[in-house]
Design a protein around this motif. Structure first.
Motif, PDB file in Angstrom:
ATOM      1  N   LEU A  47       0.834  -1.185   0.000  1.00  0.00           N
ATOM      2  CA  LEU A  47       0.000   0.000   0.000  1.00  0.00           C
ATOM      3  C   LEU A  47       0.875   1.243   0.000  1.00  0.00           C
ATOM      4  N   THR A  48       0.337   2.318  -0.516  1.00  0.00           N
ATOM      5  CA  THR A  48       1.027   3.597  -0.402  1.00  0.00           C
ATOM      6  C   THR A  48       0.996   4.008   1.072  1.00  0.00           C
ATOM      7  N   PRO A  49       1.875   4.897   1.499  1.00  0.00           N
ATOM      8  CA  PRO A  49       1.835   5.342   2.903  1.00  0.00           C
ATOM      9  C   PRO A  49       0.464   5.906   3.306  1.00  0.00           C
ATOM     10  N   MET A  50      -0.158   6.658   2.410  1.00  0.00           N
ATOM     11  CA  MET A  50      -1.472   7.216   2.721  1.00  0.00           C
ATOM     12  C   MET A  50      -2.501   6.104   2.915  1.00  0.00           C
ATOM     13  N   MET A  51      -2.533   5.130   2.030  1.00  0.00           N
ATOM     14  CA  MET A  51      -3.491   4.030   2.141  1.00  0.00           C
ATOM     15  C   MET A  51      -3.198   3.174   3.368  1.00  0.00           C
ATOM     16  N   ASP A  52      -1.931   3.035   3.704  1.00  0.00           N
ATOM     17  CA  ASP A  52      -1.553   2.284   4.904  1.00  0.00           C
ATOM     18  C   ASP A  52      -2.085   2.981   6.158  1.00  0.00           C
ATOM     19  N   ARG A  53      -1.966   4.322   6.219  1.00  0.00           N
ATOM     20  CA  ARG A  53      -2.491   5.080   7.359  1.00  0.00           C
ATOM     21  C   ARG A  53      -4.014   4.957   7.437  1.00  0.00           C
ATOM     22  N   LEU A  54      -4.695   5.073   6.300  1.00  0.00           N
ATOM     23  CA  LEU A  54      -6.154   4.957   6.280  1.00  0.00           C
ATOM     24  C   LEU A  54      -6.594   3.568   6.721  1.00  0.00           C
ATOM     25  N   ARG A  55      -5.915   2.549   6.220  1.00  0.00           N
ATOM     26  CA  ARG A  55      -6.235   1.172   6.602  1.00  0.00           C
ATOM     27  C   ARG A  55      -6.090   0.989   8.109  1.00  0.00           C
ATOM     28  N   ASP A  56      -4.969   1.463   8.658  1.00  0.00           N
ATOM     29  CA  ASP A  56      -4.737   1.330  10.105  1.00  0.00           C
ATOM     30  C   ASP A  56      -5.794   2.081  10.910  1.00  0.00           C
ATOM     31  N   SER A  57      -6.175   3.267  10.449  1.00  0.00           N
ATOM     32  CA  SER A  57      -7.165   4.037  11.205  1.00  0.00           C
ATOM     33  C   SER A  57      -8.517   3.335  11.221  1.00  0.00           C
ATOM     34  N   ILE A  58      -8.860   2.648  10.152  1.00  0.00           N
ATOM     35  CA  ILE A  58     -10.129   1.914  10.105  1.00  0.00           C
ATOM     36  C   ILE A  58     -10.052   0.656  10.965  1.00  0.00           C
TER      37      ILE A  58
END
Length: 121
Positions: free
Chosen positions: A18-29
């Motif tokens: 995942l891109t860093p942004m998508m990784d952060r979004l995934r973790d937040s969910i």
């Protein structure tokens, strides 16, 4: 290896990194706790109480107007598309205009269900 890292590694094996942004979004969910979001139910109830003598089609139109005018708008950092049905990730909105029977029947078990647990905040 931590459980979170193991899940990320498994996902990366199947879907790529995942891109860093998508990784952060995934973790937040994934890290968010699932809550019941009563906001829409409260706004709907307010309208139904204020306009209970109106015709059903007018009542529903006024309810939708009230919900769209007053409901919180959920915007996360890093998202390209904004908005959600609830005030936070993994929060479950209640739509009383569709049905309340299941809510009434299951209300006392939301926090105790074996799966799909919903908390009250």
């Amino acid at each position: 290896m931590s459980e979170t890292l193991a899940k990320k590694t498994t996902a990366a094996n199947h879907f790529g990194n995942l891109t860093p942004m998508m990784d952060r979004l995934r973790d937040s969910i994934i890290d968010a706790k699932p809550y019941v979001d009563p906001e829409r139910a409260i706004l709907t109830t307010e309208t139904y109480q204020q306009h209970q003598d109106e015709q059903v089609d007018i009542l529903r139109a006024k309810m939708l107007e009230h919900v769209l005018d007053k409901m919180s708008i959920f915007i996360e950092d890093d998202t390209l598309l904004v908005g959600n049905q609830a005030r936070q990730n993994r929060w479950a909105p209640v739509f009383p205009e569709y049905s309340m029977n299941w809510v009434i029947d299951e209300l006392d078990t939301f926090e105790k269900r074996p799966g799909d647990i919903l908390l009250f905040g």
